[in-house]
Design a protein around this motif. Structure first.
Motif, PDB file in Angstrom:
ATOM      1  N   ALA A 411      51.729  30.698  50.418  1.00  0.00           N
ATOM      2  CA  ALA A 411      51.432  31.276  48.956  1.00  0.00           C
ATOM      3  C   ALA A 411      49.920  31.103  48.973  1.00  0.00           C
ATOM      4  O   ALA A 411      49.297  32.140  48.471  1.00  0.00           O
ATOM      5  N   ALA A 412      49.340  30.061  49.654  1.00  0.00           N
ATOM      6  CA  ALA A 412      47.933  30.256  49.342  1.00  0.00           C
ATOM      7  C   ALA A 412      47.161  31.297  50.333  1.00  0.00           C
ATOM      8  O   ALA A 412      45.976  31.718  49.892  1.00  0.00           O
ATOM      9  N   GLN A 413      47.741  31.658  51.374  1.00  0.00           N
ATOM     10  CA  GLN A 413      47.380  32.585  52.207  1.00  0.00           C
ATOM     11  C   GLN A 413      47.376  34.218  51.604  1.00  0.00           C
ATOM     12  O   GLN A 413      46.601  34.945  51.439  1.00  0.00           O
ATOM     13  N   ALA A 414      48.570  34.128  51.035  1.00  0.00           N
ATOM     14  CA  ALA A 414      49.028  35.468  50.118  1.00  0.00           C
ATOM     15  C   ALA A 414      48.032  35.609  48.870  1.00  0.00           C
ATOM     16  O   ALA A 414      47.407  36.410  48.567  1.00  0.00           O
ATOM     17  N   PHE A 415      47.649  34.414  48.475  1.00  0.00           N
ATOM     18  CA  PHE A 415      46.775  34.383  47.183  1.00  0.00           C
ATOM     19  C   PHE A 415      45.318  34.706  47.792  1.00  0.00           C
ATOM     20  O   PHE A 415      44.665  35.617  46.835  1.00  0.00           O
ATOM     21  N   GLU A 416      45.045  34.143  48.813  1.00  0.00           N
ATOM     22  CA  GLU A 416      43.575  34.752  49.303  1.00  0.00           C
ATOM     23  C   GLU A 416      43.595  36.270  49.527  1.00  0.00           C
ATOM     24  O   GLU A 416      42.690  36.935  49.244  1.00  0.00           O
ATOM     25  N   TYR A 417      44.663  36.775  50.355  1.00  0.00           N
ATOM     26  CA  TYR A 417      44.864  38.045  50.433  1.00  0.00           C
ATOM     27  C   TYR A 417      44.882  38.963  48.916  1.00  0.00           C
ATOM     28  O   TYR A 417      43.982  40.162  49.205  1.00  0.00           O
ATOM     29  N   TYR A 418      45.487  38.519  48.293  1.00  0.00           N
ATOM     30  CA  TYR A 418      45.567  39.280  46.894  1.00  0.00           C
ATOM     31  C   TYR A 418      44.074  39.233  46.307  1.00  0.00           C
ATOM     32  O   TYR A 418      44.083  40.373  45.614  1.00  0.00           O
ATOM     33  N   LEU A 419      43.363  38.243  46.507  1.00  0.00           N
ATOM     34  CA  LEU A 419      42.221  38.168  45.565  1.00  0.00           C
ATOM     35  C   LEU A 419      40.944  38.884  46.447  1.00  0.00           C
ATOM     36  O   LEU A 419      40.163  39.668  45.966  1.00  0.00           O
ATOM     37  N   THR A 420      41.183  38.755  47.851  1.00  0.00           N
ATOM     38  CA  THR A 420      39.953  39.391  48.582  1.00  0.00           C
ATOM     39  C   THR A 420      40.475  40.531  49.825  1.00  0.00           C
ATOM     40  O   THR A 420      39.557  41.056  50.596  1.00  0.00           O
TER      41      THR A 420
END
Ligand SMILES: [Zn+2]
Length: 561
Positions: A411-420
């Motif tokens: 989820a942390a990787q997904a979130f980073e991808y979502y933001l950047t």
């Protein structure tokens, strides 16, 4: 030269003298604590309390039968703003008191508290009859209406609800004849508002103003975030900066709170009070948002973990809403649950507490760790909440506990991808001070460099860094691999799937979310969970072969799913 110098002396002397006279004769507060009823009996009699009285407002008899009589000071029969007291009369002395209003001459053995003013007469030389005319009152009301319309920047339709003639004592303890004007806006035309003004009865100078409606407005906040490792972040929605913060504002208190519909941030050091800051007006240098000027980087080496918590938690929720049409946390009625975040715990950790559905972030020791409220840790912890509310993977079982951790790391990787739209494949890289990151998703065993993989304690071999293949998952009572190290197996599979041809991080995370919602159960082990991901890929119409290949690369065979 001589003339001007003596003029200065003269003015100084005059100023000093004038100040002296004012202080000696102006209204003076009397703290009633410790006074007896004697002071009540001197009302209206002593020179200092000329024209002064106390008017009973209400009374209340408590369970000890003590009578508490609330009184308001008046001067020349006009209420003195902020001059209120309570008289506490014991049961034994009540028989002869009679009914309301209380007769001060009959009070015995009472205690007092509150505040009244003496020497008011010295400030109010001008007769109120000249100022308290119907014409003057109408002018004061119009002035209040004009002031509010100007301030609110619109043509709010206001009606005058009530006007009162009062005595106002200013900051320098000088008494003034004043008007207390209560206005109310008509709802159909604008946001409800109940502005109240205290205006000088002669000059209409504003002594005090507030809004009596106790609702919070959703407003844009601005402020700082980030830390000494990743640098300072500015939340103000301006070019090259982060967006503004969604905060709530109490216009009467001129206070902003770090809370909105989806997230609330509470400070453990302040008895879990919602984090708040003074916000009188918007800041033109920060996109006309209400600036929270706090900078905690001297103590915490982070600018404001609270701002970061509010911002990133809200964004995590937005990611789940945008991608999966669901809030990250739900309540038992399937409605969105507000994310409650507690900050500033004195520890080097962060956790989701499933018993209370709250998240806590430590401030770190600032030797090995910076404060934990950061992009990857926030998305990791909130996603533990997501897992608990769906598959509810059991923390008591080694493999399901590792899956719990892996889902949050993904989820942390997904979130980073979502933001950047980018990934550095690290977890906790914002907050580690002695190492690059806590965990490495693309190469989990990177954290083993320079370490023996196991240490031995009383015959037990304890793994102290990550594994990323089933061949290293040793099921033997003499070995112990903690879930933050064994989650490397699923993390590596996620990395391989995300970077497979035709896949990206969003697509790979989607099948993990679907597996978490629909297929994983509390006791799922790695093999069961991988089968669930295959089924989830089928649900989406994605290649099950690609998923199988990623799992096979970490030693999980899904051919028998
Ligand atoms: Zn975790």
């Amino acid at each position: 030269m001589n003339i001007s110098s003596s003029l200065v002396k003269y003015l100084a002397l005059y100023g000093l003298l004038n100040g002296f006279i004012t202080v000696a004769n102006a209204a003076t507060p009397i703290n009633l604590r410790g006074h007896t009823e004697d002071i009540l009996q001197s009302l209206n009699k002593s020179e200092a309390l000329r024209h002064t009285n106390l008017k009973e407002v209400k009374r209340y008899e408590d369970f000890n039968h003590v009578l508490h009589v609330r009184v308001q000071q008046t001067y020349a029969d006009y209420p003195v703003w902020g001059a209120d007291a309570v008289i506490h009369i014991p049961r034994t002395e009540q028989a002869h008191l009679g009914s309301s209003p209380v007769k001060f001459d009959l009070i015995k053995n009472a205690k007092l508290n509150g505040k009244i003013y003496k020497n008011i007469a010295e400030d109010l030389s001008r007769s109120p009859t000249l100022l308290y005319t119907a014409d003057q009152q109408k002018k004061a009301e119009n002035q209040a209406i004009n002031l509010y319309q100007k301030k609110s920047g619109n043509k709010t339709v206001l009606v005058n609800k009530k006007s009162q003639k009062i005595i106002y004592i200013d900051k320098n303890n000088k008494a003034h004849w004043a008007y207390l004007i209560s206005l109310v806006s008509t709802k159909s035309h604008s946001m409800p508002a109940k502005p109240i003004y205290i205006l000088d009865a002669s000059t209409f100078e504003v002594y005090s103003e507030w809004n009596n409606i106790k609702t919070l407005d959703a407003v844009d906040g601005a402020g700082y975030g980030g830390n000494k490792k990743i640098g300072r972040q500015v939340y103000n929605g301006m070019m090259h900066n982060f967006p503004t913060l969604s905060v709530s504002r109490d216009s009467a208190l001129q206070t902003c709170f770090l809370q909105n519909d989806r997230v609330v941030v509470k400070d453990i050091r302040n008895d879990h009070a919602i984090v708040q800051y003074h916000c009188e007006k918007t800041d033109p240098n920060h996109n006309d948002a209400y600036l929270n000027n706090i900078d905690q980087s001297t103590d915490l080496l982070a600018y404001s973990p609270d701002n970061d918590a509010l911002y990133y938690a809200g964004k995590v929720d937005t990611m789940y809403q945008d991608w999966f049409k669901m809030p990250v946390l739900i309540n038992p009625n399937n409605l969105p649950m507000r994310i409650v975040i507690n900050t500033h715990e004195d520890t080097s950790n962060a956790w989701w507490d499933e018993d209370v559905n709250e998240i806590t972030f430590g401030d770190g020791d600032r030797k090995y760790f910076l404060p934990f409220a950061s992009q990857s840790i926030i998305s990791h912890e909130i996603s533990h909440g997501f897992t608990t509310q769906h598959s509810n993977l059991s923390p008591s079982n080694l493999q399901s506990a590792a899956l719990h951790e892996a889902f949050s790391d993904m989820a942390a990787q997904a979130f980073e991808y979502y933001l950047t739209k980018n990934n550095n494949w690290k977890v906790g890289s914002e907050i580690t001070m002695r190492t690059d990151a806590l965990r490495y998703i693309d190469n989990p065993r990177h954290d083993c460099i320079g370490l023996p993989p196991y240490i031995e304690l009383k015959g037990l071999k304890i793994r102290i860094c990550s594994i990323d293949h089933m061949k290293d998952y040793i099921e033997d009572p003499n070995y112990y691999i903690e879930e933050h190290f064994s989650c490397g197996i699923f993390n590596k599979a996620f990395y391989l799937l995300s970077t497979s041809k035709g896949w990206d991080v969003k697509k790979a995370f989607s099948v993990m979310v679907q597996a978490n919602i629909a297929y994983w159960t509390p006791t799922s082990n790695f093999a069961d969970a991988a089968c669930g991901v295959i089924e989830a890929a089928h649900d989406y119409g994605y290649s099950q072969k690609d998923v199988a290949k990623a799992f096979l690369a970490v030693g999980i065979n899904t051919s028998k799913c």
